[in-house]
Scaffold this motif. Sequence first.
Motif, short mmCIF file in Angstrom:
data_model
loop_
_atom_site.label_atom_id
_atom_site.label_comp_id
_atom_site.label_asym_id
_atom_site.label_seq_id
_atom_site.Cartn_x
_atom_site.Cartn_y
_atom_site.Cartn_z
N LEU A 35 0.81 -1.21 0.00
CA LEU A 35 0.00 0.00 0.00
C LEU A 35 0.85 1.26 0.00
N ASN A 36 2.09 1.16 0.51
CA ASN A 36 2.96 2.32 0.59
C ASN A 36 4.04 2.34 -0.49
N ASP A 37 3.98 1.42 -1.43
CA ASP A 37 5.00 1.30 -2.46
C ASP A 37 4.63 2.18 -3.66
N PRO A 38 5.43 3.20 -3.98
CA PRO A 38 5.08 4.07 -5.11
C PRO A 38 5.09 3.35 -6.45
N TYR A 39 5.89 2.26 -6.57
CA TYR A 39 5.93 1.51 -7.82
C TYR A 39 4.63 0.73 -8.03
N VAL A 40 4.03 0.25 -6.95
CA VAL A 40 2.74 -0.42 -7.06
C VAL A 40 1.69 0.55 -7.58
N GLU A 41 1.68 1.74 -7.01
CA GLU A 41 0.73 2.77 -7.41
C GLU A 41 0.96 3.19 -8.86
N LYS A 42 2.24 3.33 -9.23
CA LYS A 42 2.60 3.74 -10.59
C LYS A 42 2.20 2.68 -11.60
N ALA A 43 2.45 1.40 -11.26
CA ALA A 43 2.09 0.30 -12.17
C ALA A 43 0.58 0.29 -12.41
N ARG A 44 -0.18 0.50 -11.37
CA ARG A 44 -1.64 0.52 -11.51
C ARG A 44 -2.07 1.67 -12.42
N ALA A 45 -1.45 2.84 -12.25
CA ALA A 45 -1.82 4.01 -13.03
C ALA A 45 -1.42 3.87 -14.50
N GLU A 46 -0.29 3.20 -14.76
CA GLU A 46 0.24 3.12 -16.13
C GLU A 46 -0.13 1.81 -16.83
N GLY A 47 -0.89 0.96 -16.16
CA GLY A 47 -1.40 -0.23 -16.82
C GLY A 47 -0.48 -1.42 -16.86
N TYR A 48 0.56 -1.43 -16.03
CA TYR A 48 1.43 -2.60 -15.95
C TYR A 48 0.85 -3.61 -14.97
N ARG A 49 1.06 -4.88 -15.27
CA ARG A 49 0.47 -5.94 -14.46
C ARG A 49 1.20 -6.17 -13.14
N SER A 50 2.41 -5.65 -13.01
CA SER A 50 3.15 -5.79 -11.75
C SER A 50 4.16 -4.67 -11.64
N ARG A 51 4.56 -4.37 -10.40
CA ARG A 51 5.60 -3.36 -10.16
C ARG A 51 6.94 -3.81 -10.73
N ALA A 52 7.11 -5.11 -10.96
CA ALA A 52 8.36 -5.64 -11.50
C ALA A 52 8.68 -5.06 -12.87
N ALA A 53 7.67 -4.55 -13.57
CA ALA A 53 7.91 -3.95 -14.88
C ALA A 53 8.97 -2.86 -14.80
N TYR A 54 8.98 -2.11 -13.70
CA TYR A 54 9.92 -1.00 -13.58
C TYR A 54 11.35 -1.47 -13.35
#
Length: 243
Positions: A35-54
């Motif tokens: 819930l506090n991970d900015p990459y999780v939030e970013k992945a959701r906003a940019e349409g990636y299926r996981s934060r691992a994309a970054y």
Amino acid sequence: MTRSGGSGRTGRIKVRVRTARRRSTSSTRWLERQLNDPYVEKARAEGYRSRAAYKLIELDDRFHLLKPGARVVDLGAAPGGWSQVVAARVGSPGGKGRVVAIDILEMAAIPGVEVLHLDFLDAAAPERLTAALGGPADVVLSDMAPATTGHRQTDHMRIMALCEAALEFARQVLVPGGAFLAKVLRGGTEGALLADMKRDFAAVRHVKPPASRADSAELYVLATGFRGKGIRPVAGPAVADDD
């Protein structure tokens, strides 16, 4: 669930999760971290299926593995975050490159990606993969990791075994000059495995992208300049630690 004041640098509000009766402390910590991970939030906003994309985006920005028109295989691809990045960067939705995702788990379709519902350890997997790619691979990726036990040595041994299996697969399908990128754990790829990789590739190094959590033992081993089948010179110097 409670919220505390954000930091002065980011202004983000930190979310704290109260331990529920049926939720373990470790599960609560994981949920709070998500819930506090900015990459999780970013992945959701940019349409990636996981934060691992970054992680792959950051590594490719630095090492330029994913060239337009390249043939790439993504081992253990589900849920597909890495495959999404690869497809966009090699141009496979427009027919410029080819991307094949392999996993024993079901995975929803991604434009420009051929999904093989297959165990990459299956004896027929290299041939099926090469046929799907239309030739040998330029890059083999593996973000696979076994379920952790919490016991450091056991977890290292398990991920080393998985990395070794992915490496053997890469040897069978890579074009000379190709690259191999795989997840490992800190301290989990010493000795024989690294010496073996140095015989197969011109350069081998450890890398840790910013999107990999700082408190995690996770690293990636990046091997470039595949020498080709049957070309195995004497191993060179130790792997570079580039994290």
